[in-house]
Design a protein around this motif. Structure first.
Motif, mmCIF file in Angstrom:
data_model
loop_
_atom_site.group_PDB
_atom_site.id
_atom_site.type_symbol
_atom_site.label_atom_id
_atom_site.label_comp_id
_atom_site.label_asym_id
_atom_site.label_seq_id
_atom_site.Cartn_x
_atom_site.Cartn_y
_atom_site.Cartn_z
ATOM 1 N N UNK A 1 -44.248 83.897 -42.738
ATOM 2 C CA UNK A 1 -45.447 82.969 -42.820
ATOM 3 C C UNK A 1 -46.284 83.505 -44.007
ATOM 4 N N UNK A 2 -46.405 84.959 -44.314
ATOM 5 C CA UNK A 2 -47.026 85.269 -45.280
ATOM 6 C C UNK A 2 -46.446 84.929 -46.506
ATOM 7 N N UNK A 3 -45.073 84.959 -46.703
ATOM 8 C CA UNK A 3 -44.520 84.574 -48.013
ATOM 9 C C UNK A 3 -44.682 83.249 -48.281
ATOM 10 N N UNK A 4 -44.597 82.339 -47.094
ATOM 11 C CA UNK A 4 -44.848 80.849 -47.400
ATOM 12 C C UNK A 4 -46.211 80.649 -47.986
ATOM 13 N N UNK A 5 -47.434 81.428 -47.296
ATOM 14 C CA UNK A 5 -48.670 81.330 -47.750
ATOM 15 C C UNK A 5 -49.024 81.688 -49.283
ATOM 16 N N UNK A 6 -48.217 82.799 -49.620
ATOM 17 C CA UNK A 6 -48.368 83.246 -50.812
ATOM 18 C C UNK A 6 -47.733 82.248 -51.994
ATOM 19 N N UNK A 7 -46.804 81.755 -51.471
ATOM 20 C CA UNK A 7 -45.981 80.933 -52.566
ATOM 21 C C UNK A 7 -46.801 79.422 -52.648
ATOM 22 N N UNK A 8 -47.595 79.141 -51.696
ATOM 23 C CA UNK A 8 -48.408 77.914 -51.730
ATOM 24 C C UNK A 8 -49.705 78.303 -52.684
ATOM 25 N N UNK A 9 -50.169 79.496 -52.516
ATOM 26 C CA UNK A 9 -51.079 79.896 -53.651
ATOM 27 C C UNK A 9 -50.630 79.835 -55.083
ATOM 28 N N UNK A 10 -49.561 80.550 -55.146
ATOM 29 C CA UNK A 10 -48.896 80.485 -56.476
ATOM 30 C C UNK A 10 -48.623 79.083 -56.998
ATOM 31 N N UNK A 11 -48.223 78.251 -56.140
ATOM 32 C CA UNK A 11 -48.026 76.769 -56.771
ATOM 33 C C UNK A 11 -49.548 75.992 -57.274
ATOM 34 N N UNK A 12 -50.474 76.296 -56.146
ATOM 35 C CA UNK A 12 -51.892 75.927 -56.705
ATOM 36 C C UNK A 12 -52.299 76.563 -58.072
ATOM 37 N N UNK A 13 -51.746 77.684 -58.258
ATOM 38 C CA UNK A 13 -52.197 78.623 -59.671
ATOM 39 C C UNK A 13 -51.548 78.020 -60.886
ATOM 40 N N UNK A 14 -50.272 77.336 -60.372
ATOM 41 C CA UNK A 14 -49.185 76.865 -61.581
ATOM 42 C C UNK A 14 -48.917 78.248 -62.035
ATOM 43 N N UNK A 15 -48.390 79.276 -61.445
ATOM 44 C CA UNK A 15 -48.043 80.788 -61.862
ATOM 45 C C UNK A 15 -47.838 81.753 -60.813
ATOM 46 N N UNK A 16 -47.041 82.802 -61.056
ATOM 47 C CA UNK A 16 -46.556 83.641 -60.244
ATOM 48 C C UNK A 16 -47.661 85.081 -60.418
ATOM 49 N N UNK A 17 -47.943 85.546 -59.305
ATOM 50 C CA UNK A 17 -48.506 87.001 -59.064
ATOM 51 C C UNK A 17 -47.452 87.674 -59.670
ATOM 52 N N UNK A 18 -48.008 88.864 -60.328
ATOM 53 C CA UNK A 18 -47.171 90.086 -60.313
ATOM 54 C C UNK A 18 -46.749 90.694 -59.172
ATOM 55 N N UNK A 19 -45.617 91.256 -58.948
ATOM 56 C CA UNK A 19 -45.078 91.715 -57.737
ATOM 57 C C UNK A 19 -46.169 92.642 -57.149
#
Length: 115
Positions: free
Chosen positions: A80-98
């Motif tokens: 669920x944490x992975x899913x939520x972080x992926x949603x946030x990255x989608x809203x950001x139009x980019x990825x977080x550094x690892x």
């Protein structure tokens, strides 16, 4: 919820976080937080705001210790944490550094594991 939004307002007005960081965190609050669980999200929202700001300001990021991350990866809340972080990255139009992604996984697992 209002307390989290007020904190973001103060951080943005004092130039601690960026306007974009505030906007992304506001969306996270809107989507994931309600009055009953708002206090659990305090550290996560603060870290997220700082993470987005660090990325935008090209600041150095570090990972949480491996021993902690090993526990996070074994948590039943990790997917669920992975899913939520992926949603946030989608809203950001980019990825977080690892490194930042790991911290966010840790914070989400912590929030989701509390009754």
């Amino acid at each position: 919820m209002d307390t989290l939004l007020e904190r973001l307002e103060i951080l943005e007005k004092s130039n601690v976080i960026t306007e974009n960081a505030k906007a992304i965190c506001s969306k996270v609050i809107e989507q994931f937080v309600d009055e009953e669980n708002a206090s659990r999200y305090s550290m996560l929202i603060t870290h997220l705001a700082m993470a987005v700001t660090r990325i935008e300001r090209n600041e150095t990021v570090y990972s949480p210790p491996d021993i902690i991350m090993n526990e996070v990866y074994l948590s039943s809340h990790f997917p669920a944490a992975v899913e939520k972080v992926a949603m946030i990255e989608k809203w950001m139009n980019g990825n977080f550094p690892e490194e930042e992604r790991k911290f966010l996984y840790m914070h989400f697992v912590n929030v989701l594991s509390k009754p």
